[in-house]
Design a protein around this motif. Structure first.
Motif, mmCIF file in Angstrom:
data_model
loop_
_atom_site.group_PDB
_atom_site.id
_atom_site.type_symbol
_atom_site.label_atom_id
_atom_site.label_comp_id
_atom_site.label_asym_id
_atom_site.label_seq_id
_atom_site.Cartn_x
_atom_site.Cartn_y
_atom_site.Cartn_z
ATOM 1 N N PRO A 1 -6.356 7.034 1.330
ATOM 2 C CA PRO A 1 -5.876 6.206 2.441
ATOM 3 C C PRO A 1 -4.718 5.315 1.989
ATOM 4 O O PRO A 1 -4.770 4.707 0.915
ATOM 5 N N ARG A 2 -3.691 5.236 2.800
ATOM 6 C CA ARG A 2 -2.458 4.554 2.387
ATOM 7 C C ARG A 2 -2.666 3.106 1.941
ATOM 8 O O ARG A 2 -2.087 2.680 0.934
ATOM 9 N N PRO A 3 -3.489 2.293 2.657
ATOM 10 C CA PRO A 3 -3.683 0.914 2.171
ATOM 11 C C PRO A 3 -4.275 0.854 0.768
ATOM 12 O O PRO A 3 -3.899 -0.003 -0.034
ATOM 13 N N LEU A 4 -5.196 1.794 0.459
ATOM 14 C CA LEU A 4 -5.801 1.811 -0.875
ATOM 15 C C LEU A 4 -4.814 2.327 -1.914
ATOM 16 O O LEU A 4 -4.791 1.857 -3.059
ATOM 17 N N LEU A 5 -3.997 3.273 -1.506
ATOM 18 C CA LEU A 5 -2.976 3.801 -2.409
ATOM 19 C C LEU A 5 -2.015 2.693 -2.824
ATOM 20 O O LEU A 5 -1.696 2.537 -4.006
ATOM 21 N N ARG A 6 -1.569 1.891 -1.849
ATOM 22 C CA ARG A 6 -0.632 0.800 -2.149
ATOM 23 C C ARG A 6 -1.302 -0.277 -3.004
ATOM 24 O O ARG A 6 -0.657 -0.872 -3.872
ATOM 25 N N ALA A 7 -2.586 -0.525 -2.758
ATOM 26 C CA ALA A 7 -3.260 -1.627 -3.445
ATOM 27 C C ALA A 7 -3.646 -1.299 -4.882
ATOM 28 O O ALA A 7 -3.652 -2.192 -5.744
ATOM 29 N N PHE A 8 -3.976 -0.022 -5.161
ATOM 30 C CA PHE A 8 -4.632 0.276 -6.438
ATOM 31 C C PHE A 8 -3.928 1.308 -7.319
ATOM 32 O O PHE A 8 -4.309 1.459 -8.480
ATOM 33 N N MET A 9 -2.937 2.023 -6.807
ATOM 34 C CA MET A 9 -2.282 3.058 -7.606
ATOM 35 C C MET A 9 -0.839 2.680 -7.926
ATOM 36 O O MET A 9 -0.153 2.037 -7.123
ATOM 37 N N LEU A 10 -0.377 3.095 -9.085
ATOM 38 C CA LEU A 10 0.990 2.848 -9.531
ATOM 39 C C LEU A 10 1.757 4.161 -9.529
ATOM 40 O O LEU A 10 1.269 5.174 -10.037
ATOM 41 N N MET B 1 -12.054 2.201 -5.670
ATOM 42 C CA MET B 1 -11.143 1.700 -4.636
ATOM 43 C C MET B 1 -11.912 1.217 -3.411
ATOM 44 O O MET B 1 -11.615 0.145 -2.858
ATOM 45 N N ALA B 2 -12.890 2.014 -2.967
ATOM 46 C CA ALA B 2 -13.674 1.631 -1.793
ATOM 47 C C ALA B 2 -14.424 0.322 -2.038
ATOM 48 O O ALA B 2 -14.453 -0.572 -1.181
#
Length: 303
Positions: A186-195, A143-144
């Motif tokens: 982190p919320r932006p990464l959660l929204r971008a990469f997790m379902l 993610m990073a």
């Protein structure tokens, strides 16, 4: 983490607990350190009983001595792997030790961008999560990396995730976790990469395809360099793994990990770990972060 010792592991109600003699414990200590580098000190005797009792019972064996004879029998590699699975401590979470990820964001990623612009490195990075457990670390790294070097940016990203435990690796490959694990992402990464799961998968989250495409998984024993992946890796994360090793096995592993780095690569260790005992030259660039003992890149001083 497989925590605690349940009644089932000590025989359960109405069944006498299995007894481990001092001699048997010594035999297992030697076997486990030889096979995996893991050091079981005297205080770990109860842990060994707790972790192996269920397996001994499942096989219908009368004692730990009988189990030792089984796992050391010629051609019984599969059961030795099962034994080591039982003894692995699989404790982890997403973005563990956040300062390490902040170091990537503030220093490493800009450094790579600058070096690539100057033609000093290819736009391709390989990262090794050595001791990945159930996958939270390598998925965090993916993610990073992808948040700074997304698809279409011209950068290639590969994250190799390895562990001794076959059980943990299978969990990591699934890329599926209880939804409460999302709290540390982190919320932006959660929204971008997790379902987020729906219907039968409600209460779970799953890694998206973009993460899965950059991850590879393999079983690697860090006490046996012959079976290691070849380098170089721009980043090696081996955190909270070698604290379980004996001194000699730990020193060998640290030296071998450093040899997998290019001169501008970084090795990340856990907060309670250091390079003590390693014969390979290296320098500390931040708490528990090391690189090969070479001059810093042009225009960059030692922090």
């Amino acid at each position: 983490m497989r925590a605690g010792i349940s009644p089932a592991e000590t025989g359960g109600p109405g069944v006498g607990p299995l007894r481990l003699t001092e001699r048997e414990f010594t035999l297992f200590q030697t076997l486990v350190e030889r096979e995996a580098g893991l050091h079981l000190g005297p205080s770990k005797q109860a842990l060994l009983v707790g972790r192996l009792s269920r397996r001994v019972r499942a096989l219908g064996l009368p004692s730990f001595g009988a189990y030792y004879r089984l796992v050391t029998a010629r051609g019984n590699e599969e059961e030795r792997v099962r034994m080591l699975d039982c003894l692995c401590t699989n404790e982890t979470h997403f973005f563990r030790e956040p300062e390490h990820f902040e170091f990537l964001r503030q220093r490493v990623f800009p450094e790579w961008t600058q070096r690539a612009a100057q033609g000093l490195m290819e736009r391709r990075v390989r990262v090794w999560s050595a001791g990945c457990s159930t996958g939270e670390e390598p998925y965090s790294l993916a993610m990073a990396l992808l948040s700074h070097f997304p698809r279409g940016s011209g950068w290639g990203v590969e994250v190799l995730a390895t562990d001794l435990s076959t059980w943990a690796l299978e969990r990591a490959k699934q890329g599926l976790w209880p939804l409460e694990k999302a709290a540390s992402i982190p919320r932006p990464l959660l929204r971008a990469f997790m379902l987020e799961g729906v219907r039968s998968q409600e209460g779970w989250m799953k890694a998206g395809r973009e993460l899965r495409e950059v991850l590879r998984f393999a079983r690697v024993n860090l006490s046996d360099e012959c079976g290691w992946p070849t380098g170089p890796f721009e980043l090696v994360f081996c955190r909270n793994v070698l604290i379980y090793f004996g001194a000699q096995a730990r020193a060998r592993a640290l030296s071998a990990l450093l040899r997998r780095l290019p001169p501008t690569g970084y090795l990340f260790l856990g907060h309670a770990e250091s390079l003590t005992g390693s014969a390979e030259p290296a320098r500390c660039v931040a708490p528990n972060i090391y690189c090969a003992n070479s001059p810093p890149p042009a225009g960059q001083g030692t922090p």
